[in-house]
Design an enzyme around this catalytic site. Sequence first.
Site, PDB file in Angstrom:
ATOM      1  N   VAL A   1       0.833  -1.201   0.000  1.00 45.45           N
ATOM      2  CA  VAL A   1       0.000   0.000   0.000  1.00 45.45           C
ATOM      3  C   VAL A   1       0.873   1.260   0.000  1.00 45.45           C
ATOM      4  CG1 VAL A   1      -1.938   1.153   1.188  1.00 45.45           C
ATOM      5  CG2 VAL A   1      -1.735  -1.314   1.266  1.00 45.45           C
TER       6      VAL A   1
ATOM      7  N   PRO B   1       2.796   4.549  -0.906  1.00 44.61           N
ATOM      8  CA  PRO B   1       3.234   5.288   0.287  1.00 44.61           C
ATOM      9  C   PRO B   1       2.096   5.836   1.149  1.00 44.61           C
ATOM     10  CG  PRO B   1       3.225   6.768  -1.581  1.00 44.61           C
ATOM     11  CD  PRO B   1       2.702   5.447  -2.082  1.00 44.61           C
ATOM     12  N   ASP B   2       0.901   5.248   1.089  1.00 48.62           N
ATOM     13  CA  ASP B   2      -0.253   5.828   1.789  1.00 48.62           C
ATOM     14  C   ASP B   2       0.016   6.061   3.272  1.00 48.62           C
ATOM     15  OD1 ASP B   2      -3.194   5.266   0.065  1.00 48.62           O
ATOM     16  OD2 ASP B   2      -1.287   4.558  -0.704  1.00 48.62           O
ATOM     17  N   HIS B   3       0.494   5.036   3.976  1.00 45.52           N
ATOM     18  CA  HIS B   3       0.647   5.155   5.418  1.00 45.52           C
ATOM     19  C   HIS B   3       1.704   6.189   5.794  1.00 45.52           C
ATOM     20  CE1 HIS B   3      -1.242   1.186   4.951  1.00 45.52           C
ATOM     21  NE2 HIS B   3      -1.775   1.413   6.132  1.00 45.52           N
TER      22      HIS B   3
ATOM     23  N   ALA C   1       0.698   9.763   5.046  1.00 43.12           N
ATOM     24  CA  ALA C   1      -0.211  10.242   6.097  1.00 43.12           C
ATOM     25  C   ALA C   1       0.571  10.678   7.322  1.00 43.12           C
ATOM     26  CB  ALA C   1      -1.214   9.149   6.462  1.00 43.12           C
TER      27      ALA C   1
END
Length: 837
Positions: free
Chosen positions: A589, A591-593, A596
Amino acid sequence: MILPLHGVRVLDLTDGLGESCGRYLADLGAEVIRVEQPGGSYSRSAEPVVDGVSIPFALRNANKRAVTADLTTEAGRERLRELAATADILVESQPPGRLTGLGVGADEIRSGAPGLVWVSISGFGQDGPYRHWQATEPVLYALSGVLSRSGAPGAEPLLPPAGLIEETVGVHAAWAALLAYHRRLDTGQGDTVDLSAFETIVHGFDPGFGTQGSAAAGRSEDFPRGRPDAANFYPVFPCRDGQVRICMLAKRQWRGMFEWLGSPTEFADPRYDTIPARFAAAGTLHPLIEKLFAGYTQAELVAEGARRGVPVGGVHTLTEVLETEHFAESGALADTEIGAGLRARVPSGYVSFDGRRAGFRTPAPELGEHDTAEPVRERAGGPDSVITGHRPEDPARTGEARLGVDSADTGADRRVPAPTAADATAPLAGLRVLDLGVIVFGAELSRQFADYGADVIKIENANFPDGLRQSRRGSALAASVAWGHRNKRSLGLDLRSSAGLEVFRRLAAGADVVLANFKPGTLASMGLSYDVLAELNPRLVVSESSAFGSTGPWRARLGYGPLVRASCGVSALWRYPDDAELLCDGQTVYPDHIAAQVTAVAVLATLIGRRRTGRGTHIEVAQADTALVHLGTQLVTEALRPGTVTAPGNADPYAAPSGVYACAGDDEWCVVTVRDDHQWAALCEVLDRPDLSSDPRFSTAAHRIANRPELDRIVATWLRDRDPQEAAAELQAAGVPAGAMLRLPQLLTDPQLTARATYTRVEHDRLPMTLPAAARAAVFTGIADPPTRQAPLAGEHTREVCLELGMDSTEIDALIAAGVLQPSAPSTASIREPATG
């Protein structure tokens, strides 16, 4: 531009791991001072080195200052104590116990500076059975479960690109530091923070037990041997001038693709509106798409995809990224001097404030460059003083002229107030956050604030539910909702109505933060631009995030993590060296985390700066910029030495032996990396091959790299009949970096994670079982672990929030009848089995 951490002083004692923490704090305006031994830190010579300049050191230490202190002498230790007395935050990454052994550990230093926030960054934490283990990026990829999900089925697992871990750890350390500092501003009490890189990657890179995690509910049957067949998750197709990737998640996106293909009869069945059906039919569907795309260029396919609502992105090499007009125009890449006489195109930084980027300003300092004056010996003010957030009018008189730095560059009064009742409260208690965010990025960003005490109100429209809620089955709650929205409240509100907008404006007038990750311009089109909201509430902080930002040719592009990775060069490096067509980043997933988390740090820094200015700010973060910063070393090296940076696979270009080696059992692997002569000698002892240490073929790092195949054969032979965890423990005991490849269920019983209680449990009435989840951002002495209140149902707190706004029941009922307010349907149903025992 006055940056939000203007006036905050940070001492940086990191060496390698964690250096990017100080860099990000410096980007945000903190005065960051590297404190090094007279001989300099090891990282000053970290590879790759170009024209005498270490590229990773140059990037991770820009915007800092540098002094020296020989901590093996009493004079050097006293110098550190004096510096600490003037500082707000100290960040160090020395081996656990080393500074304490020298008499300058956290307890010793903080006894004379009780307001200091001390952040220790280590590979595995300050306690636990792995506390003295060596933590290289390959070791952390292996132990964290990331490696087990990377690579092609039937092949050896594949290490992701270098750099992603160090930067991830640095951002999480910055968050932990600012949480403790924010609390210090309220209570006067500093903190000692223990941040484990291992735990950071387990929970913050691509968590198996977290929002959109691969682990779902943690069932072991979900983890067969071998890598998952992820190539078709976000498929890549050749086109006339390279490759493109598509990312079809929503029904409307598939419908756009269906029409683009000419509405083929065999895919007219409505069942293909679902992702599983399309995935199962990939063998028939994807050849049709490949044939369609073959005659078009990347640019043509991206443009046509945007017109049809089909997310399409180019797969770019590093050279293409460096030449991309968008990144230059948006300021994501900038040409600057990174060392003496050495100019390069570099990632500028993560974030913009009020339209101006906070990034690269000055090159990394020379060793001891700012050893020009002695620091003062005492703080301004005493322990009973009150923090005002303003610089004293006469810095010289109050003792704020330090280190030869112009006092006009500093902005904080470091006087420490007496402890208050707020000591026992969560560090962000009293803040209200309005959460308009969606999917993974949105959930993870606001969760950081909810976990540590902010009142986070998730704004939801039942007619357009968050993508995380759409992944549920029947009446069950999606696991990602339980993970990502714990500790929040939910307000059902139709912002497409004028009455709904008015309710939101009333909320914003008394809020502290608004978070959104829509397509650029969406808030403004709704009448909720920063300028409009700031008129209502000048103290409001508004954070907008998107795939590629609001400026530049790509600002309107559809973007998800897989397309961001492809567009920024990550995907092109995440492959086996001998197969340019097989990209292996489909399972993650990223670079979503971490994007954020980058945004959370920027928001919290702005809230800290607001204490001084009294005003809010407009923040912007592009996910693409996060990926560019993380690939900074490769991008800059390619810019300076074109054609030299390629996908390295599992071999570290600067170390040998290094790789992922097969062990006894079915699909069992161990990573080993030897970085210096000491580790090489130790490895020879473990292998019971003392003859190798004197073999001229392996006498230096350069010789070992030149003879890599022979060394890999020797290590592979030793490991092939051994249990990977036992072998890794034996190597680590000798001082050789090594780690067994763990699958996600093994994390729940790992001795280090268990000893540090890194997992907690989240539950929900609509989940069949409790779920393992991150227990904390770091271990604090003064901040309790977050609670785990169950995630709200959509609209669950609608009446409650509206009553708090001063609305009466008649008004609320009328707005509910009009569909403007959307409370959750009353239900006491639970699908969880009752507890027994």
